[in-house]
Design an enzyme around this catalytic site. Structure first.
Site, PDB file in Angstrom:
ATOM      1  N   LYS A 191       1.130  -0.993  -0.101  1.00 38.36           N
ATOM      2  CA  LYS A 191      -0.144   0.169   0.266  1.00 38.36           C
ATOM      3  C   LYS A 191       1.303   1.082  -0.223  1.00 38.36           C
ATOM      4  O   LYS A 191       1.901   1.639   0.869  1.00 38.36           O
ATOM      5  CB  LYS A 191      -0.980   0.178   1.020  1.00 38.36           C
ATOM      6  CG  LYS A 191      -1.751   0.924   1.813  1.00 38.36           C
ATOM      7  CD  LYS A 191      -3.208   1.313   2.339  1.00 38.36           C
ATOM      8  CE  LYS A 191      -3.939   2.587   2.629  1.00 38.36           C
ATOM      9  NZ  LYS A 191      -4.938   2.369   3.711  1.00 38.36           N
ATOM     10  N   LYS A 244      -2.149  -1.449  -3.710  1.00 38.74           N
ATOM     11  CA  LYS A 244      -2.822   0.073  -3.745  1.00 38.74           C
ATOM     12  C   LYS A 244      -2.662   0.838  -3.993  1.00 38.74           C
ATOM     13  O   LYS A 244      -1.216   1.213  -2.996  1.00 38.74           O
ATOM     14  CB  LYS A 244      -3.636  -0.439  -2.540  1.00 38.74           C
ATOM     15  CG  LYS A 244      -4.588   0.794  -2.397  1.00 38.74           C
ATOM     16  CD  LYS A 244      -4.957   1.047  -0.772  1.00 38.74           C
ATOM     17  CE  LYS A 244      -5.838   1.919  -0.934  1.00 38.74           C
ATOM     18  NZ  LYS A 244      -6.004   2.383   0.982  1.00 38.74           N
TER      19      LYS A 244
HETATM   20  C1  PBG Z   1      -7.872   3.275   4.974  1.00 35.83           C
HETATM   21  C2  PBG Z   1      -7.699   3.072   3.677  1.00 35.83           C
HETATM   22  C3  PBG Z   1      -7.889   4.519   2.749  1.00 35.83           C
HETATM   23  C4  PBG Z   1      -7.873   3.814   1.556  1.00 35.83           C
HETATM   24  C5  PBG Z   1      -8.361   2.715   2.106  1.00 35.83           C
HETATM   25  N1  PBG Z   1      -8.196   2.008   3.494  1.00 35.83           N
HETATM   26  C6  PBG Z   1      -6.742   5.581   2.876  1.00 35.83           C
HETATM   27  C7  PBG Z   1      -5.981   5.858   3.110  1.00 35.83           C
HETATM   28  O1  PBG Z   1      -4.757   4.851   4.060  1.00 35.83           O
HETATM   29  O2  PBG Z   1      -5.418   7.061   3.654  1.00 35.83           O
HETATM   30  C8  PBG Z   1      -8.004   5.082   0.160  1.00 35.83           C
HETATM   31  C9  PBG Z   1      -9.045   3.905  -0.645  1.00 35.83           C
HETATM   32  C10 PBG Z   1      -9.262   4.960  -1.723  1.00 35.83           C
HETATM   33  O3  PBG Z   1      -8.467   5.573  -1.675  1.00 35.83           O
HETATM   34  O4  PBG Z   1     -10.401   4.385  -2.478  1.00 35.83           O
HETATM   35  N2  PBG Z   1      -6.563   3.335   6.148  1.00 35.83           N
END
Ligand code: PBG
Length: 318
Positions: A191, A244
């Site tokens: 991520k 992601k």
């Molecule tokens: C929580 C999380 C996030 C997303 C999914 N889970 C945001 C982040 O890490 O700031 C992002 C999902 C999206 O942008 O559609 N940590």
């Protein structure tokens, strides 16, 4: 391969039927997961700026939406919660009467066949908006692990089928696996600290009050490091590895696909969706074509499972 004129690749592109016969990648609704946002109250459907079609929904409305998704053939949803109150610890994340827990019980009772995946993280529940315990401006890794594990357990006790930790603390998969030996775990393994989460943070109300997430989310420049993250998460007991965002990281999806034999997921995030929606609203491109092309590219790169805000529309298109 013989050269032109013996070989003419256009021969197989002449009709829809021929093109379909030789198509290498297909979109199937079974591979898609629809993100949903639960909020307190009743009768609430609060649309989000920039994310046309996505809304914060109170539990009753969430149940209605899940029913619609189910009747369209959607098999799985990913749940996020916007709590009534946030505190320094993020205690709403594991509260028995927390927003996600209530949503899970309602959805479980109404739709026993729908796959309920939960995002396990603290950022929607902490007043400071970071994904873990914050002390002197630093996110504390090891102290956060226990809170994430508690959160995951409370999700499963409320009816979740699978948990998806998205916090990026080191060791969180092992911490959750230890207390949930039987639960499918989809790890947000690679991520990245991405600008493409912008619209999500609006809907989840989770923008960090100070600083950013680069101290725990990955540097967009790195792919070898992503493979190390994946290897560790598998060793700690993850069942599915997720990359992601998706579109700017197709090479990472491909690298993970080639290295590991477990199912690979990709999250087509809010900013990827918002970009196409915004351009389509101005008439710069055709939304359906752009969405189908994007989702096909994510599958072609190697994703088995795609988390996407287009899932509901995709159900209508397919
Ligand atoms: C929580 C999380 C996030 C997303 C999914 N889970 C945001 C982040 O890490 O700031 C992002 C999902 C999206 O942008 O559609 N940590």
């Amino acid at each position: 391969m013989s050269a032109f004129p013996v070989t003419r690749l256009r021969r197989l592109r002449r009709t829809d039927a021929l093109r379909s016969l030789v198509r290498e990648t297909r979109l199937e609704l079974d591979d898609f997961v629809m993100p949903l946002f639960a909020c307190p109250g009743e009768g609430i459907v609060r649309p989000v700026d920039g994310l046309d079609g996505i809304a914060q929904r109170s539990v009753d409305e969430l149940v209605r939406e899940a029913g619609e998704l189910g009747s369209l053939g959607v098999k799985a949803v990913l749940l996020f919660g916007i709590p009534e109150e946030k505190d320094d610890e993020g205690s709403g994340a594991w509260a028995d009467d927390g927003i996600v827990q209530r949503a899970l019980r309602a959805l479980r009772a109404e739709y026993p066949g729908l796959v309920l995946v939960t995002d396990v993280c603290l950022c929607e529940y902490t007043a400071h908006g970071h994904c873990g315990v914050l002390r002197d401006g630093e996110v504390q890794n090891d102290e956060t692990l226990d809170l994430l594990a508690r959160t995951a357990v409370s999700h499963v006790e409320s009816g979740a089928d699978a948990v998806a930790p998205s916090d990026m603390m080191d060791g969180r998969v092992a911490a959750i696996r230890e207390v949930l030996p039987e639960t499918p775990l989809i790890s947000y393994a690679a991520k990245y600290a991405s600008a493409f989460y912008g619209p999500f943070r609006e809907v989840a109300e989770s923008t960090p009050a100070e600083g950013d997430r680069r101290g725990y989310q990955m540097d967009p420049a790195n792919v070898r490091e992503a493979l190390r993250e994946c290897e560790l998460d598998l060793a700690e007991g993850a069942d599915v590895l997720m990359v992601k965002p998706a579109l700017p990281y197709l090479d990472v999806i491909r690298a993970v696909r080639e290295r590991f034999d477990c199912p690979v997921a990709a999250y087509n995030v809010s900013g990827e969706y918002a970009m196409v929606k915004a351009a389509a609203a101005r008439g710069y491109l055709d939304e359906q074509q752009a969405a189908l092309e994007s989702l096909t590219a994510i599958k072609r790169a190697g994703a088995d499972i795609v988390f996407s805000y287009w899932t509901k529309e995709l159900a209508r298109w397919l």
